[in-house]
Design an enzyme around this catalytic site. Structure first.
Site, PDB file in Angstrom:
ATOM      1  N   LYS A   1       0.869  -1.190   0.000  1.00 48.01           N
ATOM      2  CA  LYS A   1       0.000   0.000   0.000  1.00 48.01           C
ATOM      3  C   LYS A   1       0.893   1.223   0.000  1.00 48.01           C
ATOM      4  CE  LYS A   1      -4.446   0.971   0.203  1.00 48.01           C
ATOM      5  NZ  LYS A   1      -5.593   0.140  -0.207  1.00 48.01           N
TER       6      LYS A   1
ATOM      7  N   ASP B   1      -7.051   4.339  -4.442  1.00 50.46           N
ATOM      8  CA  ASP B   1      -7.711   4.185  -3.135  1.00 50.46           C
ATOM      9  C   ASP B   1      -8.326   5.566  -2.882  1.00 50.46           C
ATOM     10  OD1 ASP B   1      -7.761   2.138  -0.687  1.00 50.46           O
ATOM     11  OD2 ASP B   1      -7.506   4.107   0.193  1.00 50.46           O
TER      12      ASP B   1
END
Ligand code: NDP
Ligand code: 2IT
Length: 447
Positions: A128, A168
Site C-alpha cells: 500500500k 484508493d
C-alpha cells in the site's frame, strides 16, 4: 491478551517497534486473535517465527514530494510505499491521497492487503502507499504536478512484476492517468505497472465498478445463506466515492432501495431511493459536496455530520468511506433499528467494539478483507489482460469477479467452520487468507 504466549510476544513487539501507529496495531491484533487456533494446530509456524516475519514489512519507502502550486509556491508532501509481503506475488495495493495519511495508516492497509489479496486466489502480494497530499480543492494542473513528482521517486521501486499500485481514497482515474504518464516517460516502458488505468491505455472494463459490485456479490452470498436477499431491503451506504457509488448501483440493480449516502461533511437521506445519476454528476463530474443533492432533489434531506448516517433505519448497512467510521455507539443504533447485515466496502470501517456488537447480536457481518476484495481481484485481472496484450469484455470480467466473490464467501465461511467459529467471517477471512501465505512462506524458507 491472547492465550498463546507466542502471539502475546509478537503483539508486544509490534507495539514496541511501531509506536504511534494505532491503526496498524488494531489491524494486527484482529488478525492475531483470529489465528490463535491455527497457531495452536500448526506448531511449525511458531518454530519458524512466521508471525513475527509476517508483521514486519519487507520494505518501507518514505520520500519527499515537492511540487509547485498554481501561485508559484513550493509545497512539500510526504510519500509512502509499504511493500509488505511478496510471498504469493508482486506487491499489490492502492495509493491513498488524503491529509490524514501517515505511516501507521499505510501499514494497516498494507497488512490487511496481504490477506485480502490471498483470498482472491490470484497471485498478488500485499502493499500500500500514498501521501498526505489533499487533492480536494486543487486544480487539475496542481494534481498533475504532484502526481509527476510523486511518481518520479516511486518509479524506482515499482514494476509490472515487482509492485503494482492502484487507486484508493483520493486516487481515481485522473490521478492514475497522470501517474502512468510520468512512469512511462521515465522508464520508456508501456507495461501494466498500475491498475485502474483508463480504457484507452490498458485499463480493464469493470475495474471502476469492481469494488462496489464485488461487495454486493459477496453480500448476496452471505444473505442467501441466511435465507435473505437484497430484494426489497432498505440499504444505507456511507461515502459517495468510487466504492460507494458502485455499491449503490449494484444493490439497486439487485432490488434494494438505497436511502442514504454521505461524504466527510454530512449525509443525504432520500426516502424515495437515492438518484445515483445525480450523485455521479456531483461527485464524479463536478467534484462537489454531497449536500448539492438536495438542490435538485428538494424532497431529500441533508444532515451535517457524517457519522449520523448510521441513525438512518436500514436492513443492510454498507460502510464504504474510511477506517473506524462505525463505532460502538453507531453499531448499537444500527442493531436497535433492526439492521441485520453489515458488509464492509471500506477498509477497517468498523471499530473492534462495533464488530463485537454486530456479532454478539447475531448480525451477518462481512469483513473488509473478504467483502471488498473484488477491486483488487479485478486489478489482478487487469494485470492478466496487460500481460496477454488483450482485453476481455465487460461481461467476461464481471462474470469472473462474481465467481471470485462467491468463492471468497465459500472459503471464508468454510475456514470459520473448520476452526470452530461457524458464522464468524472475520475469523474465516483472516484464517483463509493467512493459510496460503503461511504455507508459501514456509516453502520459500527464511526470507
Ligand atoms: P474515494 O476517494 O473515491 O471516496 C471516498 C469517500 O469516503 C468520499 O465520499 C469521502 O468523502 C469519504 N471519506 C473519506 N475520508 C473520510 C472521513 N475521514 N470521514 C468520512 N468520510 C470520508 O475512495 P474509495 O471509494 O476508493 O475508497 C473508500 C474506501 O474503500 C476506503 O476505505 C478504501 O480504502 C476502500 N477500498 C477502495 C477500493 C478501490 O478499489 N477504490 C478497494 C477496496 C477498498 P469526502 O469527499 O468528503 O472526502
Ligand atoms: O484496498 C484495496 O483493495 C484497494 N484500494 C484496491 C487495490 C488494488 O490494487 O486494486
Amino acid at each position: 491478551m491472547f492465550n498463546s504466549q507466542y502471539l502475546n510476544d509478537v503483539m508486544e513487539t509490534v507495539i514496541r517497534r511501531n509506536p504511534s501507529e494505532p491503526e496498524f496495531h488494531q489491524a494486527v491484533r484482529e488478525v492475531l486473535e483470529s489465528l490463535e487456533p491455527v497457531i495452536e494446530a500448526n506448531p511449525q509456524y511458531e518454530k519458524a517465527n512466521l508471525i513475527e516475519r509476517l508483521v514486519e514489512p519487507e520494505r518501507t519507502i518514505i520520500f519527499r514530494v515537492p511540487w509547485i502550486d498554481d501561485n508559484g509556491n513550493v509545497q512539500v508532501n510526504r510519500g509512502f510505499r509499504v511493500q509488505f509481503n511478496s510471498a504469493i506475488g508482486p506487491y499489490k495495493g492502492g495509493l491513498r491521497f488524503h491529509p490524514s495519511v501517515n505511516l501507521g495508516i499505510i501499514k494497516f492497509l498494507g497488512f490487511e492487503q496481504i490477506f485480502k489479496n490471498s483470498l482472491t486466489s490470484l497471485p498478488i502480494g500485499g502493499g500500500k502507499g500514498g501521501s498526505d497530499f489533499d487533492p480536494k480543492g486543487k486544480s487539475d494542473n496542481e494534481v498533475m504536478r504532484f502526481c509527476q513528482s510523486f511518481m518520479t521517486e516511486l518509479a524506482k521501486y515499482i514494476g509490472a512484476d515487482t509492485d503494482v499500485p492502484a487507486g484508493d481514497i483520493g486516487v481515481g482515474a485522473r490521478e492514475i492517468g497522470f501517474l502512468y504518464g510520468q512512469y512511462k516517460r521515465l522508464r520508456d516502458e508501456y507495461t501494466g505497472v498500475l491498475t485502474g488505468k483508463g480504457l484507452t491505455y490498458g485499463g480493464s472494463l469493470a475495474r471502476k465498478e469492481a469494488t462496489g459490485y464485488g461487495l454486493c456479490y459477496f453480500t448476496k452470498e452471505m444473505l442467501a445463506d441466511a435465507g435473505k436477499s437484497f430484494e426489497g431491503a432498505t440499504v444505507v451506504i456511507s461515502g459517495s466515492g468510487n466504492v460507494a457509488i458502485y455499491a449503490c448501483e449494484k444493490a439497486t440493480q439487485m432490488g434494494a432501495r438505497v436511502v442514504a449516502m454521505s461524504d466527510s461533511n454530512g449525509y443525504v437521506y432520500d426516502k424515495n431511493g437515492i438518484d445515483l445519476a445525480a450523485v455521479k454528476q456531483i461527485k464524479e463530474v463536478e467534484r462537489k459536496r454531497i449536500k448539492e443533492y438536495v438542490n435538485t432533489h428538494p424532497e431529500a434531506e441533508y444532515h451535517e455530520g457524517c457519522a449520523n448516517i448510521w441513525t438512518v433505519k436500514c436492513d443492510i448497512a454498507l460502510p464504504c468511506a474510511t477506517q473506524n467510521e462505525v463505532n460502538e455507539e453507531s453499531a448499537k443504533i444500527l442493531v436497535a433499528n433492526g439492521c441485520y447485515c453489515v458488509a464492509e466496502g471500506a477498509n477497517m470501517p468498523s471499530t473492534p467494539e462495533a464488530i463485537a456488537t454486530f456479532q454478539s447480536n447475531g448480525l451477518l457481518f462481512g469483513p473488509a478483507k473478504a467483502a471488498n476484495a473484488g477491486g483488487v481481484a479485478t486489478s489482478a485481472l487487469e494485470m492478466s489482460q496487460n500481460s496477454m496484450r488483450y482485453s476481455w469484455t465487460f461481461e467476461e470480467v464481471d462474470e469472473k469477479l462474481c465467481s471470485i466473490m462467491k468463492n471468497i464467501y465459500k472459503n471464508t465461511s468454510e475456514a470459520a467452520a473448520k476452526y470452530g467459529k461457524a458464522g464468524d467471517f472475520v475469523a474465516g477471512a483472516n484464517i483463509a487468507g493467512f493459510i496460503k501465505v503461511a504455507e508459501t512462506m514456509m516453502a520459500q524458507g527464511v526470507v
